[in-house]
Motif scaffolding. Sequence first.
Motif, PDB file in Angstrom:
ATOM      1  N   ASP A 409       0.641  -1.432  -0.273  1.00 20.43           N
ATOM      2  CA  ASP A 409      -0.259  -0.165  -0.023  1.00 20.43           C
ATOM      3  C   ASP A 409       0.538   1.061  -0.225  1.00 20.43           C
ATOM      4  O   ASP A 409       0.147   2.115  -0.868  1.00 20.43           O
ATOM      5  CB  ASP A 409      -1.072  -0.117   1.479  1.00 20.43           C
ATOM      6  N   PRO A 410       1.656   1.126   0.962  1.00 14.36           N
ATOM      7  CA  PRO A 410       2.385   2.485   0.963  1.00 14.36           C
ATOM      8  C   PRO A 410       3.703   2.834  -0.447  1.00 14.36           C
ATOM      9  O   PRO A 410       3.477   4.105  -1.043  1.00 14.36           O
ATOM     10  CB  PRO A 410       4.232   2.292   1.659  1.00 14.36           C
ATOM     11  N   ILE A 411       3.668   1.648  -1.587  1.00 12.83           N
ATOM     12  CA  ILE A 411       4.110   2.191  -2.984  1.00 12.83           C
ATOM     13  C   ILE A 411       3.238   2.410  -3.908  1.00 12.83           C
ATOM     14  O   ILE A 411       3.742   3.297  -4.535  1.00 12.83           O
ATOM     15  CB  ILE A 411       4.644   1.099  -3.508  1.00 12.83           C
ATOM     16  N   LEU A 412       2.130   2.151  -3.674  1.00 10.56           N
ATOM     17  CA  LEU A 412       1.088   2.819  -4.664  1.00 10.56           C
ATOM     18  C   LEU A 412       0.253   4.204  -3.822  1.00 10.56           C
ATOM     19  O   LEU A 412      -0.005   4.571  -5.621  1.00 10.56           O
ATOM     20  CB  LEU A 412      -0.242   0.905  -3.789  1.00 10.56           C
ATOM     21  N   SER A 413       0.681   4.131  -3.023  1.00 12.14           N
ATOM     22  CA  SER A 413       0.579   5.183  -2.675  1.00 12.14           C
ATOM     23  C   SER A 413       1.030   6.171  -2.917  1.00 12.14           C
ATOM     24  O   SER A 413       0.428   7.567  -2.586  1.00 12.14           O
ATOM     25  CB  SER A 413       0.061   5.636  -0.586  1.00 12.14           C
ATOM     26  N   LEU A 414       2.639   5.766  -3.011  1.00 13.50           N
ATOM     27  CA  LEU A 414       3.393   6.859  -3.622  1.00 13.50           C
ATOM     28  C   LEU A 414       3.007   7.402  -4.955  1.00 13.50           C
ATOM     29  O   LEU A 414       3.446   8.765  -5.128  1.00 13.50           O
ATOM     30  CB  LEU A 414       4.427   6.198  -3.267  1.00 13.50           C
ATOM     31  N   VAL A 415       2.550   7.134  -6.241  1.00 15.88           N
ATOM     32  CA  VAL A 415       2.394   6.994  -7.116  1.00 15.88           C
ATOM     33  C   VAL A 415       0.764   7.874  -7.150  1.00 15.88           C
ATOM     34  O   VAL A 415       0.699   8.746  -7.822  1.00 15.88           O
ATOM     35  CB  VAL A 415       2.454   6.385  -7.799  1.00 15.88           C
ATOM     36  N   ARG A 416       0.009   6.974  -6.238  1.00 13.01           N
ATOM     37  CA  ARG A 416      -1.376   7.795  -6.466  1.00 13.01           C
ATOM     38  C   ARG A 416      -1.981   9.070  -5.998  1.00 13.01           C
ATOM     39  O   ARG A 416      -2.767   9.660  -6.575  1.00 13.01           O
ATOM     40  CB  ARG A 416      -1.949   6.667  -5.779  1.00 13.01           C
ATOM     41  N   ASP A 417      -0.974   9.179  -4.176  1.00  8.25           N
ATOM     42  CA  ASP A 417      -1.957  10.113  -4.071  1.00  8.25           C
ATOM     43  C   ASP A 417      -0.591  11.702  -3.698  1.00  8.25           C
ATOM     44  O   ASP A 417      -0.333  12.628  -3.441  1.00  8.25           O
ATOM     45  CB  ASP A 417      -1.569   9.216  -2.218  1.00  8.25           C
ATOM     46  N   ARG A 418       0.823  10.768  -3.989  1.00  5.18           N
ATOM     47  CA  ARG A 418       2.085  11.875  -4.304  1.00  5.18           C
ATOM     48  C   ARG A 418       2.292  12.195  -5.406  1.00  5.18           C
ATOM     49  O   ARG A 418       2.696  13.731  -6.141  1.00  5.18           O
ATOM     50  CB  ARG A 418       2.603  11.411  -3.018  1.00  5.18           C
TER      51      ARG A 418
END
Length: 464
Positions: A409-418
């Motif tokens: 999840d933190p890696i997906l969030s890196l792209v999706r949210d940041r």
Amino acid sequence: MLIFNCYVSFIPAIMKMDTFTDLIQELESSLPEWPARDVAELLLSSNTKQFQSHQYLSDRQAALAHVLLSEKVIRLEGMPWQQQGVVLAPDGSTVALRSLVDTVVCGWKAKCDVKKLKNDTRDVEPSKDTGPSQEPHSHTMCRISLPSVLGLHFASLKDSLQVPLYVPDGCWDSTTNPKTFQLHGAPSITDLTLANFNGVLDGALLREMMIINETQKMSDLLHSYYGGIPARSPYRRQNFQALLEKGELGDAIGKAIECYKKQYPGSGLPNMTEEELKETTAAAAKQFEQQYLDCPAVIPRCQWGAKPYKGTPTLLSFPLQHIYIHHTYEPSRPCLSFKDCSADMRSMQRFHQEDRGWDDIGYSFVVGSDGYLYEGRGWLWVGAHTKGHNSIGYGVSFIGNFMASVPEDPILSLVRDRFLSCAVVSGYITSNYTVQGHRQVVKTSCPGDALFQKISAWKNFKES
């Protein structure tokens, strides 16, 4: 060979975080009762002109501390700008050690009794003590704080807020034997660099770790923070944001500006009402958060060992409209460290250039499971990632085979949210951008069944 007054001659150090950690371990061995923060203060005081090294440090240790903590931005004739006093961390980032140690000892918000606020005077003022105080931390002279340096950057406040915050990064002469760090461009008037920000954020987070466990050795903290698989340090921006309370950074910038105006009444900073100051510093804090804290860190090409582009790259005309998501398939396993992710990047570039005959690695950006994005063709160059669509969108690929599994999840969030929001703020993609999987525009299984299902729920995902 460098020679320091009253120090033995000393060969320039390998500028790795391990060099710093080894020095810390030596000090801990000779001062076993000292808590981590006192060891940090010892290093801070050892860089003052009146410190007598024989009390606590050998001549070799004092010389090494001088090299590691003497932070300067210099330019030799005919050479690019260089930053001294920075080290290469195991996660691939560059950290200014003086900024780190200052923040460990004094916190990221310095008090108004700090004497040297002007950034053109780099050394701390000489301490009256020859070593750490009997009352720990009571006499340490910390340098400029994060709010102070941001406040000075926005000294011509109304004009500066219209211009993006300029924070140059750089690259090492070698990632295995680093000695010289060259900046990609000239520093700003306050010499802000990415390494300084990394140092402040790391120092703030290490300080919090010390508060939680006061008996833990500093060397153990450094090892766990930088050396884990994956490491904590790639998440410094997110974790620092978690420490901030709403409006706290803006308030701190405002206090730093007021402090500076009192100490330097002829500084030329504009007079503002309390409300004007509050509004302006809130805007300055927002700009810093949007341009730096909200954005994912990107490992530049020179850092992962990219070969040159073959020929002349074609420039993109941004803002672009589309983001195309890929997985690498091969390498099939997610990489969890800078070392492994860099090796994967070199392998992919070699395959794309030599086997496929392309000019360069095809992707615009590549996502490691170590917490970093890696620069492929980057923001400016047309890629070779999505046939027929390379000039209208960026190709972002996750390292690994994601047919049956997905990145954490933190890696997906890196792209999706940041990454995506940062690209909008930076003007590289439109606010109404679309996200699509590679398979939606080219006949392929990429980006894998499991990953495609995940991105189908992302904001701005576009059905075929």
